[in-house]
Design an enzyme around this catalytic site. Structure first.
Site, mmCIF file in Angstrom:
data_model
loop_
_atom_site.group_PDB
_atom_site.id
_atom_site.type_symbol
_atom_site.label_atom_id
_atom_site.label_comp_id
_atom_site.label_asym_id
_atom_site.label_seq_id
_atom_site.Cartn_x
_atom_site.Cartn_y
_atom_site.Cartn_z
ATOM 1 N N HIS A 186 8.721 17.238 -18.072
ATOM 2 C CA HIS A 186 8.020 18.521 -18.100
ATOM 3 C C HIS A 186 8.981 19.692 -17.948
ATOM 4 O O HIS A 186 8.868 20.711 -18.633
ATOM 5 C CB HIS A 186 6.981 18.570 -16.981
ATOM 6 C CG HIS A 186 5.672 17.958 -17.352
ATOM 7 N ND1 HIS A 186 4.788 17.451 -16.429
ATOM 8 C CD2 HIS A 186 5.080 17.772 -18.549
ATOM 9 C CE1 HIS A 186 3.720 16.990 -17.048
ATOM 10 N NE2 HIS A 186 3.874 17.169 -18.328
ATOM 11 N N CYS A 486 8.191 15.649 -35.585
ATOM 12 C CA CYS A 486 7.594 16.587 -34.636
ATOM 13 C C CYS A 486 8.023 16.293 -33.205
ATOM 14 O O CYS A 486 7.527 16.908 -32.263
ATOM 15 C CB CYS A 486 6.068 16.572 -34.735
ATOM 16 S SG CYS A 486 5.315 15.003 -34.259
#
EC number: 2.7.3.9
Length: 556
Positions: A186, A486
């Site tokens: 994160h 992606c």
């Protein structure tokens, strides 16, 4: 004397400044007993602290917006987990103080995650941060966090929780370095969104003395301790040249000889759209729809709510391409109404498309909502399924799209090695492929994408991973269809050139990376990119692949 340390560069840019360390962790509360008559009061204290921490995380998310908001909202849900709260109350009922009960309940949950194969190890930092915030509130002590400083500095930490990373002030925090973490943690994702240079998984980072001057290169992962004046000047000059190149590079993504490579943005919801538009994204290559479902893990959002959110993103790219990934639930994104709680290894269980095929009503509602959201808009809508393993998966998804009346291209994500190996078979059912390099690396190398200790195997420059990407791109070319990337690999400007040379037809990344990739691609021809790709694939390690590609593109 100048020394060089090497970690994993996760966010572009150069930072030169003095070291400041993150505050120390909350101390373990004493294990003292309370009388039975105090249990109800202690349970009330625990509930109030949990709700206060959850509210603070949500408020921080609202301030930060974008990707950070989704991460912090997920952390708030972690704080309010009913099973965790039930365990806290049970421990208090048998004599623990509120703070000790919280500490022990979170420790048990932490051990449970480790016993489940540590797929959620990247979320352990999030879990520890929630625990520390609740315990600190109960003890009445300040929450450890970003140091106070009037002067800009380089932040050093063992790891950074999302709540700390989300609200970093780039005017003060020049960059950060962590001893733990990985390229897809994160904190790494949020660093890229903030545009703060960052290096993670750097052994010995916490041993750097307070006030030491360091120069951080977020592209190469190098950290120079006590850099010489010449080194500082060279890095600052390179940073200025890079900034000038970024400002001069505009328009669609293309190589120097005019070969088009559309540069798209990865978005997690409408809040991420302004940054993507400002960066010149030619569309969206990965629209993560989980943000809607994480708002309430007990039930799926209504069709109306989904239509409203999807349309906001679709309207932002008239005539552009928007690739939507249907719900990717399971593993590190569990949802109470969808995912089983007792899987021994969630990473290898029912997740992604497997979850949706087990709950066809959830998939049908989402596809219907996407069809309605696109009505009357000139956008080029494409919809793809996560975790496609074979042709049967691809057919099941394509059939579901047709049954929902969806007028869009249907595609499959290549995140499992079997999908790359059998890409041509899968392309007989769908119209495009999109490579999720983070998960593809994880499953190729049996290396958890959130564990810093195996970050070497998560490096997207690994030649074996490049081989799988080439297989998928070759299959798409043979079938006359497109194959994009992606995953985080697309955000590395040098690797973007290699991916282009492998035959990838579009690149999607966080908005902050688009100018870097655009400027770098514009320097080289397709032939140069192809030669760099061949050199990288001929190497035996990620570092050798990177060096070989750089040598080709530099003309060495």
């Amino acid at each position: 004397m100048e020394t060089t340390l090497r970690g994993v560069g996760v966010s572009h840019g150069v930072a030169i400044g003095e070291v400041r360390h993150m505050g120390t962790a909350v101390l373990e509360p004493p294990a003292k007993q309370i009388p039975p008559e105090d249990a109800e009061r202690e349970q009330g204290r625990a509930r109030q602290a949990v709700e206060a921490v959850a509210a603070d995380l949500i408020a921080r998310g609202n301030l930060a917006g974008g990707e950070a908001q989704h991460v912090l909202e997920a952390q708030a849900m972690m704080a309010q987990d009913p099973e965790l709260m039930a365990d806290v109350e049970r421990r208090i009922a048998v004599g623990s103080t509120a703070e000790r009960a919280v500490y022990d309940a979170f420790a048990a949950y932490r051990a449970l995650l480790a016993g489940a194969g540590e797929y959620l190890a990247g979320r352990v930092a999030d879990l520890d941060d929630v625990r520390n915030r609740i315990v600190a509130r109960l003890l009445g002590v300040p929450m450890p966090g970003v140091p106070d400083s009037d002067e800009p500095y380089v932040l050093i930490a063992r790891d950074l929780a999302p709540a700390d990373t989300a609200l970093l002030d780039p005017a003060l925090v020049l960059g950060f370095v962590t001893e733990e973490g990985g390229p897809t943690s994160h904190s790494a994702i949020l660093a890229r969104a903030l545009g703060v240079p960052a290096v993670v998984a750097l052994p010995g980072a916490c041993e750097l003395a307070e006030g030491t001057v360091v120069a951080v290169d977020g592209s190469t992962g190098e950290v120079f301790v006590d850099p010489s004046e010449d080194k500082r000047d060279a890095m600052e000059r390179a940073a200025r040249e890079r900034k000038a190149a970024l400002a001069a590079s505009t328009g669609p993504g293309a190589t120097s000889d005019g070969h088009r490579v559309p540069l798209l943005a990865n978005v997690g919801g409408p809040a991420d759209v302004p940054a993507a538009v400002e960066a010149g994204a030619e569309g969206v290559g990965l629209f993560r729809t989980e943000f809607l479902f994480l708002d309430d893990s007990e039930r799926a959002p209504s069709e109306e709510k989904q239509v409203e959110a999807y349309r906001k993103v679709l309207e932002a790219f008239p005539e552009g391409r928007v690739v939507v990934r249907v719900l990717d639930a399971g593993a590190d994104k569990p949802l109470a109404f969808l995912t089983p709680a007792d899987e021994p290894n969630p990473a290898l269980g029912v997740r992604g498309l497997r979850t949706l095929l087990d709950h066809p009503e959830v998939l049908r509602t989402q596809l219907t909502a996407l069809a309605k959201a696109a009505e009357g808009l000139p956008v080029h809508l494409e919809v793809m399924a996560p975790m496609v393993a074979d042709r049967a998966d691809a057919k099941a998804f394509a059939d579901a799209c047709r049954e929902a009346g969806l007028r869009a291209k249907f595609g499959a994500m290549v995140e499992i090695p079997s999908a790359a190996l059998r890409a041509r078979s899968i392309l007989r059912e769908v119209e495009f492929l999109s490579l999720g390099t983070n998960d593809l690396a994880q499953y190729t190398f049996a290396a958890d994408r959130q564990v810093g200790a195996v970050s070497r195997l998560q490096d997207p420059w690994q030649p074996a991973l490049l081989d799988l990407i080439a297989m998928a791109a070759d299959a798409a070319r043979a079938e006359g269809k497109s194959c994009g990337v992606c995953g985080e690999a697309a955000s590395d400007p040098l690797l973007a050139c290699v991916l282009t040379g492998l035959g990838v037809t579009s690149l999607s990344m966080g908005a902050a990376s688009i100018p870097y990739v655009r400027a770098t691609l514009a320097k080289y021809t397709v032939a140069q990119c192809e030669r760099a790709a061949a050199a990288a694939r001929a190497a035996d390690s990620a570092e050798e692949a990177r060096v070989a590609a750089q040598a080709v593109l530099s003309g060495e």
